[in-house]
Design an enzyme around this catalytic site. Structure first.
Site, PDB file in Angstrom:
ATOM      1  N   ARG A 203      -0.401  -1.135  -9.943  1.00 51.24           N
ATOM      2  CA  ARG A 203      -0.968  -1.383  -8.833  1.00 51.24           C
ATOM      3  C   ARG A 203      -1.428  -2.797  -8.931  1.00 51.24           C
ATOM      4  NH1 ARG A 203      -3.289   1.728  -4.313  1.00 51.24           N
ATOM      5  NH2 ARG A 203      -3.386   0.790  -2.622  1.00 51.24           N
TER       6      ARG A 203
ATOM      7  N   PHE B 256       2.436   2.024  -3.494  1.00 50.27           N
ATOM      8  CA  PHE B 256       1.342   2.268  -4.479  1.00 50.27           C
ATOM      9  C   PHE B 256       0.850   3.456  -3.849  1.00 50.27           C
ATOM     10  CE2 PHE B 256       2.559  -1.527  -6.482  1.00 50.27           C
ATOM     11  CZ  PHE B 256       2.310  -1.130  -7.097  1.00 50.27           C
ATOM     12  N   GLU B 257       0.743   3.890  -2.830  1.00 52.32           N
ATOM     13  CA  GLU B 257       0.259   4.849  -2.294  1.00 52.32           C
ATOM     14  C   GLU B 257       1.302   6.820  -2.429  1.00 52.32           C
ATOM     15  OE1 GLU B 257      -3.228   6.034  -1.822  1.00 52.32           O
ATOM     16  OE2 GLU B 257      -3.998   4.047  -2.522  1.00 52.32           O
ATOM     17  N   GLY B 258       2.207   6.134  -2.116  1.00 51.45           N
ATOM     18  CA  GLY B 258       3.930   6.862  -1.997  1.00 51.45           C
ATOM     19  C   GLY B 258       2.938   7.944  -1.003  1.00 51.45           C
TER      20      GLY B 258
ATOM     21  N   ILE C 278       1.357  -0.931  -0.096  1.00 54.58           N
ATOM     22  CA  ILE C 278      -0.270   0.123  -0.407  1.00 54.58           C
ATOM     23  C   ILE C 278       0.870   1.531   0.032  1.00 54.58           C
ATOM     24  CG2 ILE C 278      -1.596   1.714   1.914  1.00 54.58           C
ATOM     25  CD1 ILE C 278      -2.728  -1.865   2.128  1.00 54.58           C
TER      26      ILE C 278
END
Length: 195
Positions: free
Chosen positions: A131, A14-16, A11
């Site tokens: 993702r 991909f969220e950064g 998570i």
């Protein structure tokens, strides 16, 4: 069930992490901050520390674990499947469409994951493509607990040998046996999905 460190890292990847409020799309109602935290509680001029971002992520994860756990009795997700579902749900907000409210099989879920790659205007986003591929790969990856079961069998064991071992009680008792039987079945499902 809870997301593992591996799922949490997926998570995060991909969220950064952005420590100031922003809008991914100008038309969004609310702002986003930290690891994709979105909502009315985020102010336009807000900034946070890394520690606060981590704390917000852990608080947000609980909401998505709860949504995935709704389907746990239907699917008996192993840890990798569960982590992939939490990551997906964290991004999309729900699993209802992906699972068709629990009507899809795991194979159908794995295949359907790859369709969730569009923005609100219908454009394919490369970040979402990447993702979904990563989540699907994790979903289809056997867990260590799945692999350990095979220590009971030689490389030449047949399905008949495995069934005889199950019936003889060689795979443990009660919950352990149930889990081992599930993992054996899941192993064959994973082979079929990959094949």
């Amino acid at each position: 069930m809870k997301v593992s460190e591996n799922g949490l890292n997926l998570i995060k990847q991909f969220e950064g992490c952005v420590l100031h409020a922003y809008k991914c799309v100008p038309s969004e109602e609310y702002f986003t901050i930290g690891y994709g935290h979105y909502g009315a509680d985020v102010r336009a001029d807000q900034t946070i520390s890394q520690e606060t971002a981590e704390s917000m992520l852990k608080d947000d994860i609980i909401r998505y674990e709860t949504l995935v756990n709704i389907y746990q009795s239907r699917y008996s997700f192993n840890q990798n499947e569960y982590d992939a579902m939490v990551s997906f749900c964290y991004n999309i907000g729900t699993l209802n469409q992906l699972t068709q409210n629990g009507k899809r099989t795991k194979r159908e879920i794995a295949d359907a994951m790859l369709f969730y790659v569009h923005d609100s205007d219908g454009n394919v986003l490369e970040g979402l493509v990447n993702r979904r591929r990563a989540e699907r790969e994790l979903f289809l990856t056997s867990c260590e607990s799945d692999i350990n079961i095979w220590d009971n069998f030689s490389g030449t064991s047949t399905i008949n040998d495995i069934v005889k071992s199950i019936l003889a009680g060689d795979l443990g008792n009660d919950n352990e046996r149930k889990e081992n039987i599930y993992n054996i079945i899941q192993h064959f499902v994973n082979i079929a999905v990959r094949g």
